[in-house]
Design a protein around this motif. Structure first.
Motif, PDB file in Angstrom:
ATOM      1  N   MET A  59       0.842  -1.207   0.000  1.00 14.02           N
ATOM      2  CA  MET A  59       0.000   0.000   0.000  1.00 14.02           C
ATOM      3  C   MET A  59       0.873   1.252   0.000  1.00 14.02           C
ATOM      4  O   MET A  59       1.696   1.434   0.902  1.00 14.02           O
ATOM      5  N   LEU A  60       0.690   2.061  -1.020  1.00 13.72           N
ATOM      6  CA  LEU A  60       1.357   3.366  -1.065  1.00 13.72           C
ATOM      7  C   LEU A  60       0.349   4.423  -0.616  1.00 13.72           C
ATOM      8  O   LEU A  60      -0.748   4.526  -1.178  1.00 13.72           O
ATOM      9  N   ILE A  61       0.734   5.160   0.423  1.00 14.67           N
ATOM     10  CA  ILE A  61      -0.134   6.237   0.900  1.00 14.67           C
ATOM     11  C   ILE A  61       0.594   7.550   0.665  1.00 14.67           C
ATOM     12  O   ILE A  61       1.450   7.968   1.461  1.00 14.67           O
ATOM     13  N   LEU A 105       1.976   0.522 -10.067  1.00 15.72           N
ATOM     14  CA  LEU A 105       1.160  -0.058  -8.995  1.00 15.72           C
ATOM     15  C   LEU A 105      -0.294  -0.216  -9.450  1.00 15.72           C
ATOM     16  O   LEU A 105      -0.841   0.668 -10.119  1.00 15.72           O
ATOM     17  N   SER A 106      -0.912  -1.334  -9.065  1.00 19.19           N
ATOM     18  CA  SER A 106      -2.319  -1.543  -9.396  1.00 19.19           C
ATOM     19  C   SER A 106      -3.189  -0.673  -8.481  1.00 19.19           C
ATOM     20  O   SER A 106      -2.718  -0.187  -7.439  1.00 19.19           O
ATOM     21  N   ASP A 107      -4.464  -0.518  -8.865  1.00 20.20           N
ATOM     22  CA  ASP A 107      -5.360   0.397  -8.134  1.00 20.20           C
ATOM     23  C   ASP A 107      -5.487   0.052  -6.652  1.00 20.20           C
ATOM     24  O   ASP A 107      -5.691   0.932  -5.818  1.00 20.20           O
ATOM     25  N   ILE A 140      -2.695   1.653  -3.944  1.00 20.24           N
ATOM     26  CA  ILE A 140      -2.509   3.085  -3.697  1.00 20.24           C
ATOM     27  C   ILE A 140      -3.792   3.638  -3.100  1.00 20.24           C
ATOM     28  O   ILE A 140      -4.886   3.248  -3.504  1.00 20.24           O
ATOM     29  N   PHE A 141      -3.639   4.508  -2.108  1.00 23.18           N
ATOM     30  CA  PHE A 141      -4.822   4.990  -1.380  1.00 23.18           C
ATOM     31  C   PHE A 141      -5.075   6.463  -1.684  1.00 23.18           C
ATOM     32  O   PHE A 141      -4.160   7.284  -1.602  1.00 23.18           O
ATOM     33  N   CYS A 159       4.182   2.137   2.181  1.00 25.85           N
ATOM     34  CA  CYS A 159       5.088   3.241   1.854  1.00 25.85           C
ATOM     35  C   CYS A 159       4.336   4.558   1.969  1.00 25.85           C
ATOM     36  O   CYS A 159       3.233   4.704   1.441  1.00 25.85           O
ATOM     37  N   LEU A 160       4.913   5.511   2.701  1.00 23.44           N
ATOM     38  CA  LEU A 160       4.363   6.862   2.801  1.00 23.44           C
ATOM     39  C   LEU A 160       5.288   7.795   2.013  1.00 23.44           C
ATOM     40  O   LEU A 160       6.510   7.614   2.048  1.00 23.44           O
TER      41      LEU A 160
END
Ligand code: UT7
Length: 336
Positions: free
Chosen positions: A259-261, A279-281, A284-285, A319-320
């Protein structure tokens, strides 16, 4: 010989003001359209504070209480407060001490304010991480809270900036990791002051005699100014760069990210970064559609919602990443 400690996020929480301001509401204030705002930024609505109810410190405190509750802790367990904001309650003292008061902490808990705008939360997280790694503190509260709406130019003159920003708060509690290899793996911080005036609130500045009189005479400079296109150009370079820096340091690849935030700056920037990182949908947030850009609060609000929605689970690589005024930019890689 001591072994290196990792800090993990033991609890996360957020609070946003109740007042919802839609693009249709904004259309009543200035010459703009819902279509323009959605197409250029992805934003549908944002929250604006209510005077006499919400303050930067008390919103931070509400988010903090939720984060502490999630961690099974109370305000008295906190040993350090790190408070990120570009919209402090007062010129001084900082909002960290107001949060310390607001939470009714019995201990004389130390409090920092961090002034790093959109990157403020990751800068604060990094600072907190160092205190835990060295063993100085075991329980650190990191808060991002902003009230933009009271300081925006809500006339057509300010429309390029004012449609973007929203109010809100998020918080995390850091504790030493109980499991090896879990928690914050690394943080990466950067700044480039040559671009300081590209995204700025200039007044009231302290480097002139008669600060307040000068500020009144230069009223437009009390509102945020942004060279939007230039900020955008730098953002789409720095986001992928600082994410890659974090991955490289840990011997990882973009496909390892669960998860990429990203800081919620603009949906178009987020989509560009997603495509650049491959990255797929579901990795990522985005919640900018509902809250706009809440600068230092955007990452902890997004993280809190991602956790609530079950999109961040134990063992995930999170990842932030952030970019904004300063310019400053930063990333953090976390094994959840
Ligand atoms: O969070 C910290 C980092 N911040 C960012 O990363 C933000 C980066 N920048 C951006 O997100 C974008 O630059 C904005 C969303 C701020 C602006 O989008 P843009 O596509 O760069 O628009 P622009 O400023 O180039 O303006 C395009 C046109 C202009 O009209 P003309 O000169 O082409 O006739 C503006 O006057 O859109 C006009 N415009 C608006 N129209 C309707 C600007 N703001 C508005 C508005 N409603 N709110």
């Amino acid at each position: 010989m001591s072994t290196l400690r990792y800090s993990e996020i033991a609890g996360v929480g957020h609070y946003v003001p109740e007042r919802v301001v839609t693009n249709a509401d904004i259309e009543q204030l200035m010459e703009t359209t819902d279509a323009w705002i959605q197409e250029r930024t992805g934003i549908k609505e944002r929250r604006w504070f209510t005077e006499g109810v919400d303050t930067t410190a008390n919103m931070g405190a509400k988010a903090a209480r939720r984060a502490l509750e999630a961690a099974g802790l109370t305000p008295d367990d906190v040993q350090l407060i790190v408070f990120a904001t570009l919209s402090p309650d007062y010129f001084f003292p900082g909002s960290g001490v107001l949060l310390q008061r607001e939470l009714g902490m019995k201990e004389a808990t130390p409090a920092f304010d961090v002034r790093n705008q959109c990157s403020g939360f990751i800068y604060s997280l990094s600072m907190a991480d160092q205190f835990i790694k060295t063993g100085m503190y075991d329980t650190v509260l990191v808060v991002g809270s902003e009230i933009h709406s009271s300081g925006l130019d809500k006339s057509t003159r300010g429309r390029a900036v004012s449609v973007i920003f929203g109010d809100g708060a998020g918080a995390v509690v850091l504790r030493p990791s109980t499991q090896e290899g879990h928690g914050i793996l690394s943080t990466h911080l950067h700044s480039q002051g040559e671009h300081a005036e590209e995204l700025i609130v200039k007044e009231p500045g302290s480097n002139r005699e008669g600060r307040v009189d000068y500020a009144i005479a230069h009223e437009p400079d009390m509102y945020p100014y942004m060279n939007g296109q230039n900020v955008f150009k730098h953002a789409v370079v720095r986001f992928p760069q600082v994410i890659k820096e974090a991955l490289d340091q840990n011997g990882m690849q973009p496909q390892d990210i669960d998860m990429l935030i990203p800081h919620q700056a603009n949906l178009r920037i987020t989509q560009y970064v997603q495509q650049k990182m491959g990255l797929s949908d579901d990795k990522i947030f985005s919640n900018i559609q509902r809250y706009g850009n809440t600068t230092a609060a955007s990452i902890p609000i997004a993280l809190s919602e991602a956790v609530q929605e079950g999109k961040v689970k134990r063992g995930d690589l999170v990842c932030l990443a952030a970019f904004g005024s300063g310019f400053t930019w930063a990333s953090a890689l976390i094994k959840w």
